[in-house]
Design a protein around this motif. Structure first.
Motif, PDB file in Angstrom:
ATOM      1  N   VAL A 115       2.875  28.695  -0.897  1.00  0.00           N
ATOM      2  CA  VAL A 115       2.779  27.245  -0.778  1.00  0.00           C
ATOM      3  C   VAL A 115       3.573  26.777   0.436  1.00  0.00           C
ATOM      4  CG1 VAL A 115       3.418  25.073  -1.914  1.00  0.00           C
ATOM      5  CG2 VAL A 115       2.369  26.893  -3.261  1.00  0.00           C
ATOM      6  N   VAL A 116       4.803  27.243   0.538  1.00  0.00           N
ATOM      7  CA  VAL A 116       5.680  26.788   1.631  1.00  0.00           C
ATOM      8  C   VAL A 116       5.119  27.220   2.993  1.00  0.00           C
ATOM      9  CG1 VAL A 116       7.981  27.066   2.661  1.00  0.00           C
ATOM     10  CG2 VAL A 116       7.750  26.654   0.214  1.00  0.00           C
ATOM     11  N   GLU A 117       4.614  28.455   3.053  1.00  0.00           N
ATOM     12  CA  GLU A 117       4.063  28.952   4.318  1.00  0.00           C
ATOM     13  C   GLU A 117       2.926  28.043   4.794  1.00  0.00           C
ATOM     14  OE1 GLU A 117       3.358  33.253   4.143  1.00  0.00           O
ATOM     15  OE2 GLU A 117       1.667  32.867   5.525  1.00  0.00           O
ATOM     16  N   ASN A 118       2.019  27.695   3.884  1.00  0.00           N
ATOM     17  CA  ASN A 118       0.879  26.859   4.280  1.00  0.00           C
ATOM     18  C   ASN A 118       1.291  25.413   4.532  1.00  0.00           C
ATOM     19  OD1 ASN A 118      -1.134  28.739   4.558  1.00  0.00           O
ATOM     20  ND2 ASN A 118      -1.560  28.783   2.363  1.00  0.00           N
ATOM     21  N   LEU A 119       2.290  24.949   3.774  1.00  0.00           N
ATOM     22  CA  LEU A 119       2.778  23.585   4.033  1.00  0.00           C
ATOM     23  C   LEU A 119       3.372  23.491   5.425  1.00  0.00           C
ATOM     24  CD1 LEU A 119       4.511  22.502   0.735  1.00  0.00           C
ATOM     25  CD2 LEU A 119       2.592  21.390   1.866  1.00  0.00           C
ATOM     26  N   ARG A 169       0.849  -1.199   0.000  1.00  0.00           N
ATOM     27  CA  ARG A 169       0.000   0.000   0.000  1.00  0.00           C
ATOM     28  C   ARG A 169       0.879   1.241   0.000  1.00  0.00           C
ATOM     29  NH1 ARG A 169      -3.222  -3.097   4.495  1.00  0.00           N
ATOM     30  NH2 ARG A 169      -5.292  -3.315   3.596  1.00  0.00           N
ATOM     31  N   ILE A 170       0.512   2.212  -0.826  1.00  0.00           N
ATOM     32  CA  ILE A 170       1.252   3.483  -0.859  1.00  0.00           C
ATOM     33  C   ILE A 170       0.328   4.618  -0.453  1.00  0.00           C
ATOM     34  CG2 ILE A 170       2.444   5.174  -2.325  1.00  0.00           C
ATOM     35  CD1 ILE A 170       3.345   2.857  -4.124  1.00  0.00           C
ATOM     36  N   LEU A 171       0.799   5.392   0.528  1.00  0.00           N
ATOM     37  CA  LEU A 171       0.108   6.624   0.920  1.00  0.00           C
ATOM     38  C   LEU A 171       0.945   7.776   0.377  1.00  0.00           C
ATOM     39  CD1 LEU A 171      -0.456   5.589   4.645  1.00  0.00           C
ATOM     40  CD2 LEU A 171      -2.230   5.736   2.881  1.00  0.00           C
ATOM     41  N   SER A 172       0.328   8.590  -0.460  1.00  0.00           N
ATOM     42  CA  SER A 172       1.067   9.706  -1.054  1.00  0.00           C
ATOM     43  C   SER A 172       0.614  11.007  -0.414  1.00  0.00           C
ATOM     44  CB  SER A 172       0.776   9.734  -2.561  1.00  0.00           C
ATOM     45  OG  SER A 172       0.973  11.031  -3.083  1.00  0.00           O
ATOM     46  N   ALA A 173       1.563  11.850  -0.036  1.00  0.00           N
ATOM     47  CA  ALA A 173       1.206  13.185   0.465  1.00  0.00           C
ATOM     48  C   ALA A 173       1.628  14.186  -0.592  1.00  0.00           C
ATOM     49  CB  ALA A 173       1.933  13.467   1.765  1.00  0.00           C
ATOM     50  N   SER A 174       0.726  15.089  -0.939  1.00  0.00           N
ATOM     51  CA  SER A 174       1.032  16.030  -2.006  1.00  0.00           C
ATOM     52  C   SER A 174       0.423  17.396  -1.766  1.00  0.00           C
ATOM     53  CB  SER A 174       0.443  15.506  -3.323  1.00  0.00           C
ATOM     54  OG  SER A 174       1.438  14.826  -4.025  1.00  0.00           O
ATOM     55  N   ALA A 175       1.203  18.411  -2.115  1.00  0.00           N
ATOM     56  CA  ALA A 175       0.681  19.777  -2.043  1.00  0.00           C
ATOM     57  C   ALA A 175      -0.155  20.040  -3.291  1.00  0.00           C
ATOM     58  CB  ALA A 175       1.844  20.761  -1.993  1.00  0.00           C
ATOM     59  N   VAL A 176      -1.295  20.666  -3.120  1.00  0.00           N
ATOM     60  CA  VAL A 176      -2.145  20.987  -4.281  1.00  0.00           C
ATOM     61  C   VAL A 176      -2.703  22.398  -4.175  1.00  0.00           C
ATOM     62  CG1 VAL A 176      -2.887  18.590  -4.727  1.00  0.00           C
ATOM     63  CG2 VAL A 176      -4.247  20.040  -3.185  1.00  0.00           C
ATOM     64  N   GLY A 177      -3.045  22.948  -5.338  1.00  0.00           N
ATOM     65  CA  GLY A 177      -3.794  24.197  -5.380  1.00  0.00           C
ATOM     66  C   GLY A 177      -5.272  23.850  -5.437  1.00  0.00           C
ATOM     67  N   SER A 178      -6.104  24.743  -4.925  1.00  0.00           N
ATOM     68  CA  SER A 178      -7.548  24.500  -4.959  1.00  0.00           C
ATOM     69  C   SER A 178      -8.153  25.176  -6.183  1.00  0.00           C
ATOM     70  CB  SER A 178      -8.186  25.090  -3.703  1.00  0.00           C
ATOM     71  OG  SER A 178      -9.586  25.165  -3.879  1.00  0.00           O
ATOM     72  N   LEU A 179      -9.041  24.442  -6.863  1.00  0.00           N
ATOM     73  CA  LEU A 179      -9.712  25.016  -8.031  1.00  0.00           C
ATOM     74  C   LEU A 179     -11.169  25.349  -7.724  1.00  0.00           C
ATOM     75  CD1 LEU A 179      -8.135  22.640 -10.724  1.00  0.00           C
ATOM     76  CD2 LEU A 179      -7.637  25.078 -10.404  1.00  0.00           C
ATOM     77  N   GLN A 180     -11.586  25.135  -6.493  1.00  0.00           N
ATOM     78  CA  GLN A 180     -12.973  25.432  -6.113  1.00  0.00           C
ATOM     79  C   GLN A 180     -12.967  26.085  -4.743  1.00  0.00           C
ATOM     80  OE1 GLN A 180     -15.240  24.949  -8.399  1.00  0.00           O
ATOM     81  NE2 GLN A 180     -14.172  23.525  -9.773  1.00  0.00           N
ATOM     82  N   GLU A 181     -13.871  27.036  -4.571  1.00  0.00           N
ATOM     83  CA  GLU A 181     -13.944  27.808  -3.320  1.00  0.00           C
ATOM     84  C   GLU A 181     -14.021  26.898  -2.082  1.00  0.00           C
ATOM     85  OE1 GLU A 181     -14.760  31.560  -3.671  1.00  0.00           O
ATOM     86  OE2 GLU A 181     -13.844  31.435  -1.685  1.00  0.00           O
ATOM     87  N   ARG A 182     -14.736  25.756  -2.222  1.00  0.00           N
ATOM     88  CA  ARG A 182     -14.976  24.929  -1.031  1.00  0.00           C
ATOM     89  C   ARG A 182     -13.716  24.259  -0.460  1.00  0.00           C
ATOM     90  NH1 ARG A 182     -17.188  22.566  -5.395  1.00  0.00           N
ATOM     91  NH2 ARG A 182     -16.541  20.453  -5.996  1.00  0.00           N
ATOM     92  N   ASP A 199      -3.105  26.597  -1.585  1.00  0.00           N
ATOM     93  CA  ASP A 199      -3.388  27.885  -2.232  1.00  0.00           C
ATOM     94  C   ASP A 199      -4.641  27.758  -3.086  1.00  0.00           C
ATOM     95  OD1 ASP A 199      -0.978  26.363  -3.774  1.00  0.00           O
ATOM     96  OD2 ASP A 199      -2.473  27.107  -5.174  1.00  0.00           O
ATOM     97  N   TYR A 200      -5.125  28.906  -3.550  1.00  0.00           N
ATOM     98  CA  TYR A 200      -6.285  28.923  -4.451  1.00  0.00           C
ATOM     99  C   TYR A 200      -5.848  29.070  -5.906  1.00  0.00           C
ATOM    100  CZ  TYR A 200     -10.336  29.040  -1.268  1.00  0.00           C
ATOM    101  OH  TYR A 200     -11.335  28.717  -0.377  1.00  0.00           O
ATOM    102  N   ASP A 201      -4.705  28.533  -6.251  1.00  0.00           N
ATOM    103  CA  ASP A 201      -4.173  28.687  -7.599  1.00  0.00           C
ATOM    104  C   ASP A 201      -4.272  30.170  -7.983  1.00  0.00           C
ATOM    105  OD1 ASP A 201      -2.801  27.230  -9.590  1.00  0.00           O
ATOM    106  OD2 ASP A 201      -4.523  27.407 -10.914  1.00  0.00           O
ATOM    107  N   CYS A 202      -4.577  30.504  -9.239  1.00  0.00           N
ATOM    108  CA  CYS A 202      -4.557  31.936  -9.566  1.00  0.00           C
ATOM    109  C   CYS A 202      -5.924  32.461 -10.015  1.00  0.00           C
ATOM    110  CB  CYS A 202      -3.501  32.215 -10.634  1.00  0.00           C
ATOM    111  SG  CYS A 202      -3.803  31.299 -12.146  1.00  0.00           S
ATOM    112  N   TRP A 203      -6.970  31.592  -9.968  1.00  0.00           N
ATOM    113  CA  TRP A 203      -8.278  32.038 -10.454  1.00  0.00           C
ATOM    114  C   TRP A 203      -8.998  32.906  -9.442  1.00  0.00           C
ATOM    115  CZ3 TRP A 203     -12.316  30.747  -7.281  1.00  0.00           C
ATOM    116  CH2 TRP A 203     -12.080  29.711  -6.346  1.00  0.00           C
ATOM    117  N   ALA A 209     -10.450  25.031   0.980  1.00  0.00           N
ATOM    118  CA  ALA A 209      -9.680  26.198   1.432  1.00  0.00           C
ATOM    119  C   ALA A 209      -8.248  25.789   1.778  1.00  0.00           C
ATOM    120  CB  ALA A 209     -10.354  26.785   2.666  1.00  0.00           C
ATOM    121  N   PRO A 210      -7.303  26.717   1.663  1.00  0.00           N
ATOM    122  CA  PRO A 210      -5.951  26.418   2.115  1.00  0.00           C
ATOM    123  C   PRO A 210      -5.975  25.846   3.540  1.00  0.00           C
ATOM    124  CG  PRO A 210      -5.968  28.482   0.933  1.00  0.00           C
ATOM    125  CD  PRO A 210      -7.398  28.044   1.036  1.00  0.00           C
ATOM    126  N   LEU A 211      -5.172  24.821   3.754  1.00  0.00           N
ATOM    127  CA  LEU A 211      -5.024  24.037   4.991  1.00  0.00           C
ATOM    128  C   LEU A 211      -6.046  22.893   5.105  1.00  0.00           C
ATOM    129  CD1 LEU A 211      -4.026  26.673   7.705  1.00  0.00           C
ATOM    130  CD2 LEU A 211      -2.585  25.457   6.076  1.00  0.00           C
TER     131      LEU A 211
END
Ligand SMILES: CSC[C@H]1O[C@H](OP(=O)(O)O)[C@H](O)[C@@H]1O
Ligand SMILES: Nc1ncnc2[nH]cnc12
Length: 292
Positions: free
Chosen positions: A227-231, A82-95, A211-215, A97-99
């Motif tokens: 990104v780093v601050e929130n990570l 089993r592999i558990l992957s942790a990844s930073a992502v940007g959000s593409l939808q308001e719902r 992050d909320y990406d750039c939209w 939120a960062p964190l």
């Protein structure tokens, strides 16, 4: 060779798992070259866990340059199921939120097809795995339960759009992805998920929204600084979720079909498999080869 039952691939910001005990550093050679770094194998909640920092120690490997095949093949050689992957992502939808954390159940490929490694097959052996459901839902259940146990704001399901990078998206791209109904965006998980399925290893992602990406009107541009601050704010939560997941996986039988993903996927008859390819893929196709 050292052995482990669970693999944890740490992405941006998650470069170690501090609670591992009886730690050994293991370099694994594979027919696909060197993995991103040495594996840190240790015991967590009574389970042997192999940790790999995806971008290497010191974050030196671009998403496009990642040795995806070597990483997954090495985990197979270590005995990981089993592999558990942790990844930073940007959000593409308001719902999202960062964190917040998201456990995606779909991937959408926006990488450049030829630039990345995404199959172990070829060179005389053809296989087509089913990938309609790219995430192991049982492992997803465990991640979701673990997030709730730790008290993290978690969203179950959603589509992770995997872009090429390394530059972040333009506003036009970000808005198109939103219009397509995509949920989060990152640069690394799609190839890992495909190769894990080919290697018959369960795979699920804990996506850390940074992050909320750039939209988003109030955010406008993504920067590594944001990104780093929130990570940094979230890394402890990610480690706690991983620890909780490992605890819940201990002794839990695999209740999914990931372990037999290749059963009906290999097209080429075993008597036609070239010797060199058969040897190279031994760890994943050995159990399907023609009896001598
Ligand atoms: C440091 S921001 C962009 C970088 O972060 C994510 O990496 P990972 O998936 O390994 O956590 C994203 O995919 C990019 O590679
Ligand atoms: N906005 C974003 N786009 C792509 N990858 C990311 N990783 C973290 N934030 C990201």
């Amino acid at each position: 060779m050292a052995k482990a039952q669970i693999g944890i691939i740490g992405g941006s910001g998650l470069y170690q798992m501090p609670e591992l005990t009886d730690v050994e550093e293991v370099r694994v050679e594979t027919p696909f070259g060197d993995p991103s770094d040495a594996f840190i194998i240790g015991t967590l909640e009574g389970v042997r866990v192999a940790f790999l920092p995806r971008h290497g120690r010191g974050h030196r490997i671009l998403p496009t340059e990642l040795p995806f095949r070597a990483n997954i093949y090495a985990l197979k050689l270590l005995g990981v199921e089993r592999i558990l992957s942790a990844s930073a992502v940007g959000s593409l939808q308001e719902r999202y939120a960062p964190l917040d954390m998201v456990i995606p159940d779909q991937f959408f490929d926006r990488t450049r097809a030829r630039a990345r490694e995404s199959t172990f097959f070829g060179d005389g052996i053809v296989a087509h795995i089913s990938f309609a459901h790219p995430v192991c839902s049982d492992l997803g259940d465990v991640l979701e339960e673990s997030c709730r146990a730790v008290g993290v704001n978690v969203h179950r399901g959603g589509t992770y759009l995997c872009m090429e990078g390394p530059a972040f998206s333009t506003k036009a791209e970000s808005n198109v992805y939103r219009a397509w109904g995509m949920d989060v965006i990152g640069m690394t998980n799609l190839q890992e998920a495909k190769l894990a399925r080919e290697a018959e290893i369960c795979y699920a992602t804990l996506a850390l929204v940074t992050d909320y990406d750039c939209w988003h009107e109030s955010h406008d541009v993504v920067t590594v600084e944001t990104v780093v601050e929130n990570l940094n704010k979230n890394v402890r939560h990610a480690q706690l979720v991983m620890r909780e997941a490992v605890k819940r996986l201990q002794g839990r039988p695999r209740a999914c079909e990931c372990g037999s993903a290749l059963k009906n996927a290999i097209f080429t008859a075993p008597e036609l498999w070239p010797e060199a390819t058969t040897k190279r893929l031994e760890a994943i196709i050995g159990k399907y080869k023609k009896a001598d």
